[in-house]
Design an enzyme around this catalytic site. Structure first.
Site, PDB file in Angstrom:
ATOM      1  N   SER A 185       0.805  -1.221   0.000  1.00 24.49           N
ATOM      2  CA  SER A 185       0.000   0.000   0.000  1.00 24.49           C
ATOM      3  C   SER A 185       0.839   1.272   0.000  1.00 24.49           C
ATOM      4  CB  SER A 185      -0.940   0.007   1.214  1.00 24.49           C
ATOM      5  OG  SER A 185      -1.754  -1.139   1.214  1.00 24.49           O
ATOM      6  N   HIS A 243       0.926   4.670   4.509  1.00 26.20           N
ATOM      7  CA  HIS A 243       0.179   5.308   3.420  1.00 26.20           C
ATOM      8  C   HIS A 243       0.600   6.766   3.259  1.00 26.20           C
ATOM      9  CE1 HIS A 243      -3.462   2.315   3.521  1.00 26.20           C
ATOM     10  NE2 HIS A 243      -2.291   1.717   3.381  1.00 26.20           N
TER      11      HIS A 243
END
Length: 291
Positions: A185, A243
């Site tokens: 991610s 992230h």
């Protein structure tokens, strides 16, 4: 936390960053150097194919046609997707569990800190987690690779994986919320952020709600806001720090990194060219032509 081991961790992103971009510059040099030879090889192969009798249902030919139908970006990320699939299968082998946890999950409390910063980027335990990440990567691959080129894209992707994991380490250590993380991610967020920063007015949509569209700029703002809230409030479903680290790296690279790093690679490429053509910067022999 083992403070002796943690002390050397800040050097890991720098080493990973340098290795990624140096390898990408060499890759691009070698690709350009072999392009003419590949061109003539393809002409010869096409000529030989015309002479050979065609077989119906030739699996190899069908695979080649499928491969050639892909964009350069899709072909570039196919290797990344394959690597993630292999690692996913390795999680299913009981005898490998100990090594998978040690090397393919990132945890600031672990004794092994540097190698998982990259390896955990290719690691997923849940099939849904892997499928969702690979779908997003596949969706943005064509835009990202057409914008950066395959070599620079790979350097950005791998560097983003290391940088996002380092940011996760830092936030976990400061907050005291230690624990393992894994997944692509952070690196994918860098790709997404780079595309959205470069093309802010591009229209995006959610796969399940294709009738609702929004600009890439608004999508990036919403994702960053959600991950910031998750980091501050301590949500544990995602590694929000990774992230954010990936997104910030992607934005920084488009705004500043490309000019600072990729456009200043010529001295390194010249050094590599000298090593390849003369056996070393000070060696004898003819200087090869510029590639």
């Amino acid at each position: 936390i083992n403070t002796t081991v943690w002390t050397g961790v800040p050097t890991c992103p720098a080493m990973g960053f340098g290795c990624s971009f140096a390898s990408a510059a060499i890759w691009q040099y070698e690709s350009l150097k072999s392009r003419v030879q590949s061109y003539f090889d393809e002409i010869r192969a096409d000529w030989l194919d015309k002479l050979r009798p065609q077989k119906r249902g030739d699996v190899r030919k069908e695979i080649n046609q499928w491969w050639n139908s892909l964009s350069e970006g899709q072909r570039t990320v196919t290797g990344i997707i394959a690597a993630n699939a292999v690692v996913f299968c390795c999680w299913r082998i009981p005898s490998l569990q100990r090594h998978m946890i040690r090397y393919f999950t990132s945890n600031p409390a672990s004794k092994t800190l540097c190698s998982p910063m990259l390896l955990s980027t290719f690691s997923h335990f849940s099939f849904f987690h892997m499928a969702a990440n690979m779908y997003v990567l596949w969706s943005f691959s064509s835009s990202a690779v057409s914008m950066l080129g395959r070599e620079q894209f790979m350097a950005v992707y791998l560097s983003a994986g290391v940088v996002s994991t380092f940011f996760s380490y830092l936030c976990k250590t400061l907050s005291g919320r230690l624990g393992p993380s894994l997944g692509a991610s952070g690196a994918i967020m860098a790709v997404l952020a780079a595309v959205c920063t470069k093309m802010p007015e591009a229209k995006l949509a959610i796969i399940f709600l294709p009738m609702f569209t929004f600009t890439a700029s608004n999508a990036l703002k919403a994702i960053v806001a959600m991950d910031t809230a998750g980091l501050v409030l301590g949500w544990k479903f995602f590694d929000h720090a990774a992230h954010l680290g990936g997104a910030m790296f992607g934005i920084w690279y488009i705004l500043f990194g490309h000019e600072l790093i990729w456009k200043n690679r010529d001295p390194f490429v010249k050094l590599w060219h000298d090593l390849r053509t003369r056996g070393g910067p000070g060696g004898g022999g003819e200087r090869g032509g510029s590639a």
